[in-house]
Write a protein that holds these residues in place. Structure first.
Motif, PDB file in Angstrom:
ATOM      1  N   ALA A 152       0.845  -1.197   0.000  1.00  0.00           N
ATOM      2  CA  ALA A 152       0.000   0.000   0.000  1.00  0.00           C
ATOM      3  C   ALA A 152       0.879   1.245   0.000  1.00  0.00           C
ATOM      4  O   ALA A 152       1.878   1.306   0.698  1.00  0.00           O
ATOM      5  N   GLN A 153       0.489   2.207  -0.801  1.00  0.00           N
ATOM      6  CA  GLN A 153       1.337   3.371  -1.007  1.00  0.00           C
ATOM      7  C   GLN A 153       0.710   4.644  -0.459  1.00  0.00           C
ATOM      8  O   GLN A 153      -0.506   4.741  -0.345  1.00  0.00           O
ATOM      9  N   ASN A 154       1.582   5.582  -0.156  1.00  0.00           N
ATOM     10  CA  ASN A 154       1.145   6.928   0.188  1.00  0.00           C
ATOM     11  C   ASN A 154       1.283   7.770  -1.076  1.00  0.00           C
ATOM     12  O   ASN A 154       2.388   8.071  -1.514  1.00  0.00           O
ATOM     13  N   ILE A 155       0.166   8.102  -1.706  1.00  0.00           N
ATOM     14  CA  ILE A 155       0.184   8.818  -2.977  1.00  0.00           C
ATOM     15  C   ILE A 155       0.134  10.317  -2.705  1.00  0.00           C
ATOM     16  O   ILE A 155      -0.784  10.812  -2.058  1.00  0.00           O
ATOM     17  N   LYS A 156       1.146  11.012  -3.217  1.00  0.00           N
ATOM     18  CA  LYS A 156       1.284  12.452  -2.971  1.00  0.00           C
ATOM     19  C   LYS A 156       0.856  13.223  -4.208  1.00  0.00           C
ATOM     20  O   LYS A 156       1.389  13.010  -5.297  1.00  0.00           O
ATOM     21  N   ILE A 157      -0.089  14.132  -4.007  1.00  0.00           N
ATOM     22  CA  ILE A 157      -0.629  14.939  -5.102  1.00  0.00           C
ATOM     23  C   ILE A 157      -0.431  16.405  -4.765  1.00  0.00           C
ATOM     24  O   ILE A 157      -0.695  16.835  -3.641  1.00  0.00           O
ATOM     25  N   GLU A 158       0.045  17.173  -5.733  1.00  0.00           N
ATOM     26  CA  GLU A 158       0.153  18.622  -5.567  1.00  0.00           C
ATOM     27  C   GLU A 158      -0.706  19.299  -6.620  1.00  0.00           C
ATOM     28  O   GLU A 158      -0.807  18.817  -7.757  1.00  0.00           O
ATOM     29  N   ALA A 159      -1.334  20.404  -6.251  1.00  0.00           N
ATOM     30  CA  ALA A 159      -2.220  21.104  -7.182  1.00  0.00           C
ATOM     31  C   ALA A 159      -2.219  22.590  -6.882  1.00  0.00           C
ATOM     32  O   ALA A 159      -1.883  23.019  -5.772  1.00  0.00           O
ATOM     33  N   CYS A 160      -2.585  23.386  -7.883  1.00  0.00           N
ATOM     34  CA  CYS A 160      -2.759  24.823  -7.683  1.00  0.00           C
ATOM     35  C   CYS A 160      -3.840  25.051  -6.628  1.00  0.00           C
ATOM     36  O   CYS A 160      -4.748  24.225  -6.462  1.00  0.00           O
ATOM     37  N   ILE A 178     -10.746  12.836  -5.087  1.00  0.00           N
ATOM     38  CA  ILE A 178     -10.000  12.029  -4.122  1.00  0.00           C
ATOM     39  C   ILE A 178     -10.943  11.116  -3.339  1.00  0.00           C
ATOM     40  O   ILE A 178     -10.612   9.966  -3.041  1.00  0.00           O
ATOM     41  N   TYR A 179     -12.124  11.610  -3.043  1.00  0.00           N
ATOM     42  CA  TYR A 179     -13.109  10.793  -2.315  1.00  0.00           C
ATOM     43  C   TYR A 179     -13.448   9.529  -3.113  1.00  0.00           C
ATOM     44  O   TYR A 179     -13.476   8.417  -2.565  1.00  0.00           O
ATOM     45  N   LYS A 180     -13.679   9.686  -4.414  1.00  0.00           N
ATOM     46  CA  LYS A 180     -14.019   8.535  -5.251  1.00  0.00           C
ATOM     47  C   LYS A 180     -12.829   7.593  -5.437  1.00  0.00           C
ATOM     48  O   LYS A 180     -12.976   6.377  -5.436  1.00  0.00           O
ATOM     49  N   VAL A 181     -11.662   8.183  -5.595  1.00  0.00           N
ATOM     50  CA  VAL A 181     -10.459   7.374  -5.757  1.00  0.00           C
ATOM     51  C   VAL A 181     -10.195   6.553  -4.493  1.00  0.00           C
ATOM     52  O   VAL A 181      -9.811   5.385  -4.550  1.00  0.00           O
ATOM     53  N   LYS A 200     -12.354   5.375  -2.449  1.00  0.00           N
ATOM     54  CA  LYS A 200     -13.288   4.242  -2.409  1.00  0.00           C
ATOM     55  C   LYS A 200     -12.816   3.118  -3.326  1.00  0.00           C
ATOM     56  O   LYS A 200     -13.027   1.940  -3.045  1.00  0.00           O
ATOM     57  N   LYS A 201     -12.193   3.491  -4.436  1.00  0.00           N
ATOM     58  CA  LYS A 201     -11.692   2.495  -5.383  1.00  0.00           C
ATOM     59  C   LYS A 201     -10.423   1.839  -4.872  1.00  0.00           C
ATOM     60  O   LYS A 201     -10.211   0.634  -5.037  1.00  0.00           O
ATOM     61  N   PHE A 202      -9.536   2.625  -4.259  1.00  0.00           N
ATOM     62  CA  PHE A 202      -8.253   2.120  -3.753  1.00  0.00           C
ATOM     63  C   PHE A 202      -8.139   2.435  -2.260  1.00  0.00           C
ATOM     64  O   PHE A 202      -7.364   3.303  -1.850  1.00  0.00           O
ATOM     65  N   PRO A 203      -8.902   1.753  -1.419  1.00  0.00           N
ATOM     66  CA  PRO A 203      -8.950   2.114   0.007  1.00  0.00           C
ATOM     67  C   PRO A 203      -7.664   1.844   0.774  1.00  0.00           C
ATOM     68  O   PRO A 203      -7.438   2.432   1.826  1.00  0.00           O
ATOM     69  N   LYS A 204      -6.815   0.962   0.270  1.00  0.00           N
ATOM     70  CA  LYS A 204      -5.602   0.617   1.026  1.00  0.00           C
ATOM     71  C   LYS A 204      -4.548   1.725   0.954  1.00  0.00           C
ATOM     72  O   LYS A 204      -3.678   1.802   1.810  1.00  0.00           O
ATOM     73  N   HIS A 205      -4.617   2.563  -0.077  1.00  0.00           N
ATOM     74  CA  HIS A 205      -3.637   3.643  -0.207  1.00  0.00           C
ATOM     75  C   HIS A 205      -4.004   4.810   0.711  1.00  0.00           C
ATOM     76  O   HIS A 205      -5.164   5.021   1.048  1.00  0.00           O
ATOM     77  N   SER A 206      -3.001   5.585   1.093  1.00  0.00           N
ATOM     78  CA  SER A 206      -3.248   6.854   1.779  1.00  0.00           C
ATOM     79  C   SER A 206      -2.915   7.977   0.793  1.00  0.00           C
ATOM     80  O   SER A 206      -2.147   7.781  -0.155  1.00  0.00           O
ATOM     81  N   TYR A 207      -3.480   9.155   1.032  1.00  0.00           N
ATOM     82  CA  TYR A 207      -3.355  10.233   0.060  1.00  0.00           C
ATOM     83  C   TYR A 207      -2.981  11.542   0.748  1.00  0.00           C
ATOM     84  O   TYR A 207      -3.506  11.864   1.809  1.00  0.00           O
TER      85      TYR A 207
END
Length: 298
Positions: A89-97, A109-112, A114-121
């Motif tokens: 399981a991965q910690n997925i890092k996202i950067e945005a304006c 992110i909420y929908k993602v 639900k699809k990949f619950p084991k990952h953290s964001y």
């Protein structure tokens, strides 16, 4: 079919005894016999001949026994891979304006999740040029920016669009439609963290022989929330990303002012490194993100 029935059948067939298996795995003989009987009922054949000496396989039992070993081993391999996936399981890092991270991406992110619950964001705010650098340097896994990336090493995918709109308080004395040069007649609060906005305003003012210094700028701010607060308190007017104030407009807390000869729309892009294909987890994540993002933005 319950895999446990097959497992116990295999163990009993190997041991040639129900009592030995029952004692070894701390289960009652009657309960073990019932499980094997249920398997026989499900398959529709008698699998074991029981006697005082133990058990023997019937002809049908020998067929089932031949395949049971492979079935159980396949099942165990599947469980191992599932557990291995959990460990990966991965910690997925996202950067945005800022406006994208604050107002557009949370629903995605909420929908993602639900699809990949084991990952953290992790979702962080940054400037476009820094987001590009961080994606390339693996500081973050992907980014969402306005306009296509400058660096050609990055892959990109359009996920939506936004626009900057002029707003005022509902009872602020300003017409609902105007032309751009009339902006100089009203107190103005400038959003300083949007490089596109300042450049576009300057270019448009040049057409009428004016500059940005001709605006009645009360103050500059990097915070869209501070501009919104000032506008709501009737201190002046300001440009804000539509995604950040669409609910306020719908609830009539802010008034949208239509500038007849000026509009500023820009597209939102998901950006990521070409090397993400080498990471199967991240690759699947991005694939799904691209699929749902356009229709899932808040």
């Amino acid at each position: 079919m319950n895999i446990e029935y097959l497992d116990y059948f295999y163990k009993v067939a190997m041991a040639g005894s129900i009592s030995k298996v029952a004692n070894k795995y701390h289960i009652s003989q009657s309960a073990l016999s019932q499980q094997i009987s249920r398997l026989e009922d499900m398959l529709g054949y008698k699998l074991l001949e029981r006697s005082n000496k133990g058990v023997e396989l019937t002809e049908k039992g020998m067929i089932v026994f031949k395949y049971t070993d492979n079935i159980i081993r396949t099942y165990e391999t599947m469980i191992e891979q599932l557990q291995s996936d959990d460990e990966s399981a991965q910690n997925i890092k996202i950067e945005a304006c800022w406006s994208i991270a604050t107002y557009s991406l949370p629903c995605v992110i909420y929908k993602v999740k639900k699809k990949f619950p084991k990952h953290s964001y992790e979702l962080k705010v940054n400037e476009s040029n820094l987001i590009e650098e961080n994606v390339l340097n693996n500081i973050c896994d992907l980014g969402v920016i306005y306009s296509k990336p400058q660096n050609q090493e990055l892959l990109y995918h359009k996920i939506g669009s936004d626009k900057l709109v002029l707003v005022s308080a509902p009872d602020f004395k300003i017409p609902e439609e105007m032309i751009f040069k009339d902006l100089v007649n009203y107190p103005f609060i400038l959003l300083n963290n949007n490089e596109h906005l300042i450049g576009a305003i300057s270019e448009k003012l040049k057409e009428s022989g004016r500059g940005i210094e001709d605006l009645k700028i009360l103050f500059n701010s990097d915070s869209a929330e501070s501009i919104k607060s000032s506008v709501l308190n009737k201190h002046g007017i300001g440009f804000l990303p539509y995604t950040s104030i669409k609910k306020d407009i719908y609830n009539k807390q802010l008034k949208l002012i239509n500038i007849l000869d000026f509009s500023m729309e820009y597209e939102m892009y998901l950006i990521y490194d070409k090397k993400t294909k080498e990471n199967k987890f991240l690759h699947e994540f991005i694939k799904y993100f691209k699929k749902i993002a356009h229709n899932s933005l808040c």
